[in-house]
Design a protein around this motif. Structure first.
Motif, PDB file in Angstrom:
ATOM      1  N   UNK A  90       0.490  -1.340   0.089  1.00 28.43           N
ATOM      2  CA  UNK A  90      -0.094   0.154   0.226  1.00 28.43           C
ATOM      3  C   UNK A  90       0.755   1.243   0.048  1.00 28.43           C
ATOM      4  N   UNK A  91       0.952   2.219  -1.004  1.00 29.49           N
ATOM      5  CA  UNK A  91       1.696   2.966  -1.074  1.00 29.49           C
ATOM      6  C   UNK A  91       0.657   5.087  -1.387  1.00 29.49           C
ATOM      7  N   UNK A  92       1.114   5.530  -0.743  1.00 29.97           N
ATOM      8  CA  UNK A  92       0.704   6.802  -0.341  1.00 29.97           C
ATOM      9  C   UNK A  92       1.371   8.072  -0.759  1.00 29.97           C
ATOM     10  N   UNK A  93       1.094   8.503  -2.058  1.00 31.25           N
ATOM     11  CA  UNK A  93       2.195   9.707  -2.592  1.00 31.25           C
ATOM     12  C   UNK A  93       2.695   9.348  -4.045  1.00 31.25           C
ATOM     13  N   UNK A  94       3.736   9.424  -4.963  1.00 28.82           N
ATOM     14  CA  UNK A  94       4.607  10.151  -3.936  1.00 28.82           C
ATOM     15  C   UNK A  94       3.965  11.624  -3.997  1.00 28.82           C
ATOM     16  N   UNK A  95       4.338  12.644  -2.763  1.00 31.04           N
ATOM     17  CA  UNK A  95       3.882  14.124  -2.801  1.00 31.04           C
ATOM     18  C   UNK A  95       5.126  14.719  -2.207  1.00 31.04           C
ATOM     19  N   UNK A  96       4.900  16.263  -3.104  1.00 31.28           N
ATOM     20  CA  UNK A  96       5.683  16.992  -2.118  1.00 31.28           C
ATOM     21  C   UNK A  96       6.034  17.203  -0.516  1.00 31.28           C
ATOM     22  N   UNK A  97       6.976  17.108  -0.480  1.00 34.66           N
ATOM     23  CA  UNK A  97       8.066  17.105   1.052  1.00 34.66           C
ATOM     24  C   UNK A  97       6.941  18.433   1.674  1.00 34.66           C
ATOM     25  N   UNK A 113      11.554  18.153  -4.074  1.00 33.55           N
ATOM     26  CA  UNK A 113      11.481  17.492  -2.531  1.00 33.55           C
ATOM     27  C   UNK A 113      10.240  16.624  -2.213  1.00 33.55           C
ATOM     28  N   UNK A 114      10.212  15.025  -2.298  1.00 33.50           N
ATOM     29  CA  UNK A 114       8.729  14.913  -2.298  1.00 33.50           C
ATOM     30  C   UNK A 114       9.240  13.609  -1.081  1.00 33.50           C
ATOM     31  N   UNK A 115       7.745  13.343  -1.075  1.00 36.58           N
ATOM     32  CA  UNK A 115       7.756  12.326   0.582  1.00 36.58           C
ATOM     33  C   UNK A 115       7.092  11.208  -0.404  1.00 36.58           C
ATOM     34  N   UNK A 116       7.464  10.188   0.489  1.00 37.35           N
ATOM     35  CA  UNK A 116       6.653   8.041  -0.297  1.00 37.35           C
ATOM     36  C   UNK A 116       5.870   7.459   1.183  1.00 37.35           C
ATOM     37  N   UNK A 117       5.011   7.273   1.365  1.00 34.06           N
ATOM     38  CA  UNK A 117       4.718   6.226   2.351  1.00 34.06           C
ATOM     39  C   UNK A 117       4.514   5.031   1.848  1.00 34.06           C
ATOM     40  N   UNK A 118       4.987   3.503   2.156  1.00 30.23           N
ATOM     41  CA  UNK A 118       4.361   2.541   1.887  1.00 30.23           C
ATOM     42  C   UNK A 118       4.325   1.886   2.937  1.00 30.23           C
ATOM     43  N   UNK A 119       3.945   0.352   2.929  1.00 27.51           N
ATOM     44  CA  UNK A 119       3.679  -0.122   3.808  1.00 27.51           C
ATOM     45  C   UNK A 119       3.231  -1.900   3.184  1.00 27.51           C
ATOM     46  N   UNK A 120       4.183  -3.023   3.577  1.00 29.86           N
ATOM     47  CA  UNK A 120       4.415  -4.238   3.552  1.00 29.86           C
ATOM     48  C   UNK A 120       2.903  -4.724   3.627  1.00 29.86           C
ATOM     49  N   UNK A 121       2.267  -5.155   3.246  1.00 27.51           N
ATOM     50  CA  UNK A 121       0.902  -5.963   3.739  1.00 27.51           C
ATOM     51  C   UNK A 121       1.395  -7.767   3.930  1.00 27.51           C
ATOM     52  N   UNK A 122       0.735  -8.686   5.147  1.00 26.17           N
ATOM     53  CA  UNK A 122       1.004  -9.305   5.336  1.00 26.17           C
ATOM     54  C   UNK A 122       0.633 -10.795   4.428  1.00 26.17           C
ATOM     55  N   UNK A 159       4.536  -2.267   9.102  1.00 26.98           N
ATOM     56  CA  UNK A 159       4.525  -1.045   9.600  1.00 26.98           C
ATOM     57  C   UNK A 159       4.822  -0.174   8.190  1.00 26.98           C
ATOM     58  N   UNK A 160       4.412   1.380   8.522  1.00 32.46           N
ATOM     59  CA  UNK A 160       5.012   2.249   7.337  1.00 32.46           C
ATOM     60  C   UNK A 160       5.547   2.909   7.135  1.00 32.46           C
ATOM     61  N   UNK A 161       6.526   3.167   5.885  1.00 35.19           N
ATOM     62  CA  UNK A 161       7.929   3.339   5.991  1.00 35.19           C
ATOM     63  C   UNK A 161       7.718   4.643   5.697  1.00 35.19           C
ATOM     64  N   UNK A 193      14.319 -12.932  -7.548  1.00 34.73           N
ATOM     65  CA  UNK A 193      12.577 -12.663  -7.738  1.00 34.73           C
ATOM     66  C   UNK A 193      12.081 -11.603  -6.608  1.00 34.73           C
ATOM     67  N   UNK A 194      11.436 -10.853  -7.037  1.00 31.40           N
ATOM     68  CA  UNK A 194      10.897  -9.671  -6.292  1.00 31.40           C
ATOM     69  C   UNK A 194       9.471 -10.508  -5.497  1.00 31.40           C
ATOM     70  N   UNK A 195       9.369 -10.226  -4.573  1.00 31.54           N
ATOM     71  CA  UNK A 195       8.016 -10.289  -3.796  1.00 31.54           C
ATOM     72  C   UNK A 195       6.899 -10.283  -4.273  1.00 31.54           C
ATOM     73  N   UNK A 196       7.345  -9.223  -4.648  1.00 30.06           N
ATOM     74  CA  UNK A 196       5.937  -7.903  -4.881  1.00 30.06           C
ATOM     75  C   UNK A 196       6.427  -6.882  -5.693  1.00 30.06           C
ATOM     76  N   UNK A 197       5.652  -5.675  -6.251  1.00 31.06           N
ATOM     77  CA  UNK A 197       5.749  -4.198  -7.026  1.00 31.06           C
ATOM     78  C   UNK A 197       4.590  -3.598  -6.746  1.00 31.06           C
ATOM     79  N   UNK A 198       5.061  -2.794  -6.953  1.00 29.59           N
ATOM     80  CA  UNK A 198       3.927  -1.532  -6.441  1.00 29.59           C
ATOM     81  C   UNK A 198       4.034  -0.206  -7.326  1.00 29.59           C
ATOM     82  N   UNK A 199       3.561   0.103  -8.245  1.00 23.88           N
ATOM     83  CA  UNK A 199       3.610   1.759  -9.129  1.00 23.88           C
ATOM     84  C   UNK A 199       2.301   2.337  -8.414  1.00 23.88           C
ATOM     85  N   UNK A 200       2.618   3.276  -8.088  1.00 23.70           N
ATOM     86  CA  UNK A 200       2.000   4.642  -7.708  1.00 23.70           C
ATOM     87  C   UNK A 200       2.185   5.766  -8.115  1.00 23.70           C
ATOM     88  N   UNK A 201       0.585   6.468  -8.243  1.00 19.26           N
ATOM     89  CA  UNK A 201       0.558   8.231  -9.547  1.00 19.26           C
ATOM     90  C   UNK A 201       0.493   9.060  -7.841  1.00 19.26           C
TER      91      UNK A 201
END
Length: 218
Positions: A90-97, A113-122, A159-161, A193-201
């Motif tokens: 789950x991703x929030x952003x990216x957005x200006x810092x 400068x941008x801010x990106x928050x993401x969280x890896x689900x179970x 946990x969010x990063x 191989x990656x476990x998962x990937x997310x492209x966020x606008x």
């Protein structure tokens, strides 16, 4: 009359009679000191083929065994989770810092400068995972992509990063911020191989040559 030991050994190496057959697998786990599975590897002896992936995935192991053993309809891969399930990343952003409208308007020459928050689900497992994150600003005029500084590290599942990334100034124009987050097994190796990937606008950013345009927008 009992079989001799030599006869028993020979019969164990031959295919059973009738419609029966053997499907023989070797499963190998690379386990860290904390008992976390780092890599899973399987070998199917009848076809002399191997499959491997980072971490532990019991559904994938069962699917490989079913497919290599040719178990008919049961050999099909498990269906992907329905759209109602939580996303693996789950991703929030990216957005200006910067907070507020001020962040979406910049003067040419100012660093980005941008801010990106993401969280890896179970769905991608428990414990720590490795990640890489790349954020870019894509011009709405010509589609040109302007990458910012990438990031990499370790995240705890659930946990969010939050990342704050900086990049060079953008030419005047309107840009859409976008990000790509890729998650790997903890302590992964190159080529895994990656476990998962997310492209966020993310948000739009307007870069202008006049500071008065910024004042009128705030």
């Amino acid at each position: 009359m009992r079989d001799t030991p030599r006869q028993l050994a020979g019969s164990a190496l031959t295919e059973p009679e009738g419609q029966q057959k053997y499907a023989t697998f070797h499963v190998e786990l690379l386990i860290d000191a904390d008992n976390t599975v780092r890599r899973t590897k399987t070998r199917h002896f009848q076809t002399d083929t191997e499959d491997s992936w980072p971490g532990w995935d019991d559904h994938r192991l069962i699917a490989v065994i079913r497919r290599k053993a040719a178990l008919g309809a049961a050999a099909a891969e498990p269906p992907p989770p329905g759209p109602s399930g939580p996303p693996p990343i789950h991703a929030e952003g990216p957005s200006p810092a910067e907070e507020g409208a001020r962040g979406t308007f910049r003067v040419a020459g100012e660093p980005t400068a941008v801010r990106l928050t993401f969280r890896v689900g179970p769905r991608l497992g428990a414990g720590d995972v490795d990640f890489t994150a790349e954020v870019a600003a894509r011009s709405l005029a010509d589609g040109q992509c302007h990458p910012l500084a990438p990031a990499a590290g370790t995240a705890a599942a659930g946990r969010p990063v939050t990342l704050e990334l900086a990049g060079p100034p953008l030419p005047p124009g309107v840009y859409r911020l976008e990000a790509m987050v890729i998650v790997y097994g903890h302590r992964h190796e190159p080529g895994d191989r990656p476990l998962g990937r997310r492209h966020a606008l993310g948000d739009l950013v307007h870069v202008t040559t006049r500071r008065s345009s910024i004042r009128s927008a705030t």
